[in-house]
Scaffold this motif. Sequence first.
Motif, PDB file in Angstrom:
ATOM      1  N   HIS A 290       4.786   0.206   9.135  1.00 54.02           N
ATOM      2  CA  HIS A 290       5.280   0.007   7.773  1.00 54.02           C
ATOM      3  C   HIS A 290       6.803   0.145   7.684  1.00 54.02           C
ATOM      4  O   HIS A 290       7.347   0.236   6.589  1.00 54.02           O
TER       5      HIS A 290
ATOM      6  N   ALA B 150       4.282   7.351   6.619  1.00 55.08           N
ATOM      7  CA  ALA B 150       3.941   5.995   7.054  1.00 55.08           C
ATOM      8  C   ALA B 150       4.352   5.796   8.501  1.00 55.08           C
ATOM      9  O   ALA B 150       5.441   6.202   8.923  1.00 55.08           O
TER      10      ALA B 150
ATOM     11  N   GLU C 138       8.701  -2.496   5.740  1.00 51.06           N
ATOM     12  CA  GLU C 138       8.263  -2.543   4.347  1.00 51.06           C
ATOM     13  C   GLU C 138       8.634  -1.294   3.562  1.00 51.06           C
ATOM     14  O   GLU C 138       9.111  -1.376   2.418  1.00 51.06           O
TER      15      GLU C 138
END
Length: 261
Positions: free
Chosen positions: A150, A146, A153
């Motif tokens: 991101h 990622a 998150e």
Amino acid sequence: MIVALLKKSAIFCNLSQKATRMVNIFTGPARKRWSPLMITLATLFVLGAFYFSATMLDRQISTTLTNWPPQIVFWFEQLTRLGESDWILIPTLSIWVAGQSVSLLPIGYRFKWRFRTFGAGAGFIFCAVAVPGLISALFKRGLGRARPVHMDELGTLHFEPHWGDWTFQSFPSGHATTSFALATAIFLVAGRWGALAYVGAVLIALSRIVDGVHYFSDVVAGTFLGVLGALWVYRFYRDRRWGFVPQNSTHRLRWGVPFRV
């Protein structure tokens, strides 16, 4: 001022000579193969270095660089476009094909070899950039790390392969791979002053972190992949004498043509 410039030039030449000796380590005659133990230790070291960077450095470095002043961030956003492979691969492939095609025309021996030499040099740069670039593209899609978008998150160590989603194609950095592969190819062809190309490669690699699309570890991995990939292509060419021939008894090489150009 002239004396200062001469001193700086001497320092640069000395660094370039050291870089050349380092290149010879990778491109010289084949040495004894690594034992399974050495390969295992090297693999563990690489994995450990990546884990350390991903857990201890990546978040902090990304947060710091992406919060640089807007003017600097904008400048890096423009610079990062130079790391795209299209503007390198398409011209070099075109010159490679054109040079070999023109050399088939009845234009005289000297002109024929000029076109062939120029075209073959472009062909080497094309391969030196394309091979590590292809490996980078396969790795980043297969691993699916990622990107920093991101980070809040998913964190810095989330892997989820998404071949169609660019936000899960972070490791390694393709721009860093391309820029360092190109810089290495230029250095190998142009000699010590070609090492100046590494300045641009470093800035392009840095721009990927500043733009918030890659982590520090992505850029480092792309750097090593670009350099080692270009050196492997160089050695592949050298061993088959595709344009490069040995010079004296050293590992230094020159572009192989039947006359000086």
